[in-house]
Design a protein around this motif. Structure first.
Motif, short mmCIF file in Angstrom:
data_model
loop_
_atom_site.label_atom_id
_atom_site.label_comp_id
_atom_site.label_asym_id
_atom_site.label_seq_id
_atom_site.Cartn_x
_atom_site.Cartn_y
_atom_site.Cartn_z
N UNK A 80 -6.23 3.76 -17.53
CA UNK A 80 -5.84 3.69 -16.12
C UNK A 80 -5.53 5.09 -15.61
N UNK A 81 -4.79 5.86 -16.41
CA UNK A 81 -4.45 7.23 -16.01
C UNK A 81 -5.72 8.09 -15.90
N UNK A 118 -7.43 7.14 -12.62
CA UNK A 118 -6.67 7.66 -11.48
C UNK A 118 -6.87 9.18 -11.35
N UNK A 119 -6.94 9.84 -12.50
CA UNK A 119 -7.18 11.29 -12.49
C UNK A 119 -8.58 11.58 -11.93
N UNK A 124 -10.16 9.79 -9.76
CA UNK A 124 -10.07 9.56 -8.31
C UNK A 124 -9.47 10.77 -7.61
N UNK A 125 -8.44 11.35 -8.23
CA UNK A 125 -7.79 12.54 -7.69
C UNK A 125 -8.78 13.71 -7.65
N UNK A 161 -11.34 13.27 -4.90
CA UNK A 161 -10.74 13.50 -3.57
C UNK A 161 -10.60 15.00 -3.31
N UNK A 162 -10.23 15.75 -4.35
CA UNK A 162 -10.10 17.21 -4.21
C UNK A 162 -11.48 17.84 -3.97
N UNK A 204 -14.72 20.24 -9.25
CA UNK A 204 -13.87 19.03 -9.16
C UNK A 204 -14.69 17.78 -9.50
N UNK A 214 -14.07 5.53 -5.99
CA UNK A 214 -12.71 5.03 -5.75
C UNK A 214 -12.66 3.50 -5.83
N UNK A 242 -11.89 2.52 -9.21
CA UNK A 242 -10.44 2.66 -9.42
C UNK A 242 -9.71 1.42 -8.93
N UNK A 295 -4.61 18.53 0.19
CA UNK A 295 -4.64 18.72 -1.27
C UNK A 295 -3.26 18.48 -1.87
N UNK A 334 -2.78 14.84 -2.01
CA UNK A 334 -3.56 14.28 -3.14
C UNK A 334 -2.81 14.47 -4.46
N UNK A 358 -1.32 11.57 -6.84
CA UNK A 358 -1.78 11.45 -8.24
C UNK A 358 -0.59 11.38 -9.20
N UNK A 407 2.05 4.01 -13.28
CA UNK A 407 1.27 3.37 -14.35
C UNK A 407 2.09 3.30 -15.64
N UNK A 437 -4.23 4.87 -3.79
CA UNK A 437 -5.65 5.23 -3.99
C UNK A 437 -6.44 4.99 -2.70
N UNK A 475 -6.81 8.75 -1.45
CA UNK A 475 -8.06 9.20 -2.07
C UNK A 475 -9.30 8.69 -1.32
N UNK A 476 -9.27 7.43 -0.98
CA UNK A 476 -10.42 6.83 -0.29
C UNK A 476 -10.37 7.13 1.22
#
Lengths: 188, 83
Positions: free
Chosen positions: A59-60, A63-64, A66-67, A70-71, A87, A171, A174, B5, B8, B12, B19, B49, B53-54
């Motif tokens: 899961x982590x 999520x990483x 996804x991060x 996004x960056x 990225x 995403x 995710x 950023x 974000x 995160x 989690x 998320x 993110x989305x």
């Protein structure tokens, strides 16, 4: 940005796909939850055999990913293609890592004879997680294609729609996992 | 680092912490309390998320409330089946 109903980030088509996918997985998860309420002991004892620690790490990892994606989109919007590609490459690697960890979890399950036909719990477990596994695999392929295009400068700060769409698919993987993880691994 | 950023990064870190916490709470808390904590953590993560993110926060209310509203109904049903 103008909040137009017909132009969500990544485009309307990917959003229709996101809705359809989330509704489809939700139906599967609710069917699992309903069947569990009728067979609590069987589902709880089967759930005890799952690797919660590995699933939490996965899961982590997602999520990483996804991060990182996004960056990458943020940098692309500023015209920083090289940084953006870096990225995105990071996001691809998290996707591959997720598949490796999940694959090893599947290996452990099969080694102990917990296959699709063992019982109702494992039928749901395999179907739900394997469909998600396929989605992550497809997302990794999409991101890899986008990575090379961003690196070559095909996309710019004025033209990043495809990358945003690919990112939305990533995403979505995710989001689906965030629905699967607590129900399959944590709730009892 | 730009504002987006920074957001974000904060999102995160919060997602990772949630989690780990939901995993730990699922083992230490039992009954409806454990159920509520894990479900609330999952809803928060889904919101993080999707909104950040989305970039759902930049979308029209139709998409925002459609997706997040559906999620709340989904978890309500999960809660009913598990409790």
């Amino acid at each position: 940005m103008k909040k137009d109903i017909y132009h969500p980030p990544g485009g309307i088509l990917i959003w229709v796909i996101i809705f359809v996918e989330i509704i489809t997985f939700s139906m599967g998860i609710l069917a699992y939850s309903y069947m569990r309420s009728k067979n609590v002991e069987l589902f709880n004892s089967s759930q005890m055999t799952l690797e919660k620690g590995l699933a939490t790490i996965n899961t982590i990892v997602l999520l990483t990913g996804g991060f990182l994606m996004a960056m990458g989109i943020q940098d692309l919007k500023k015209g920083l293609n090289k940084q953006s590609a870096r990225w995105i490459l990071g996001a691809i690697l998290t996707g591959i890592l997720f598949l490796i960890i999940k694959g090893s979890e599947y290996g452990i399950k099969l080694e102990h004879g917990h296959d699709l036909r063992e019982n109702l719990f494992f039928t749901y477990y395999w179907l739900l997680t394997a469909f998600h596994f396929i989605h992550v695999f497809v997302a990794v392929v999409i991101l890899t294609a986008l990575y090379f295009s961003v690196k070559k400068g095909k996309y710019t700060s004025e033209n990043y729609f495809d990358v945003e769409t690919g990112g939305a698919f990533w995403h979505m993987c995710d989001l689906i996992w965030l629905m699967l993880f607590p129900v399959l691994y944590l709730l009892h | 680092m730009t504002n987006e950023k920074k957001k974000n990064t904060i999102t995160w870190i919060a997602l990772v912490l949630l989690t780990i916490l939901s995993w730990k709470f699922s083992e230490s808390l039992s009954g409806k309390m454990g159920l509520m904590v894990v479900i609330l953590a999952s809803i928060t993560k889904f919101f993080g998320v999707s909104l950040q993110f989305l970039e759902l926060k930049k979308a029209h209310s139709f998409w925002k409330f459609g997706l997040l509203g559906f999620l709340v109904i989904f978890y309500f049903l999960v809660f009913l089946f598990f409790s």
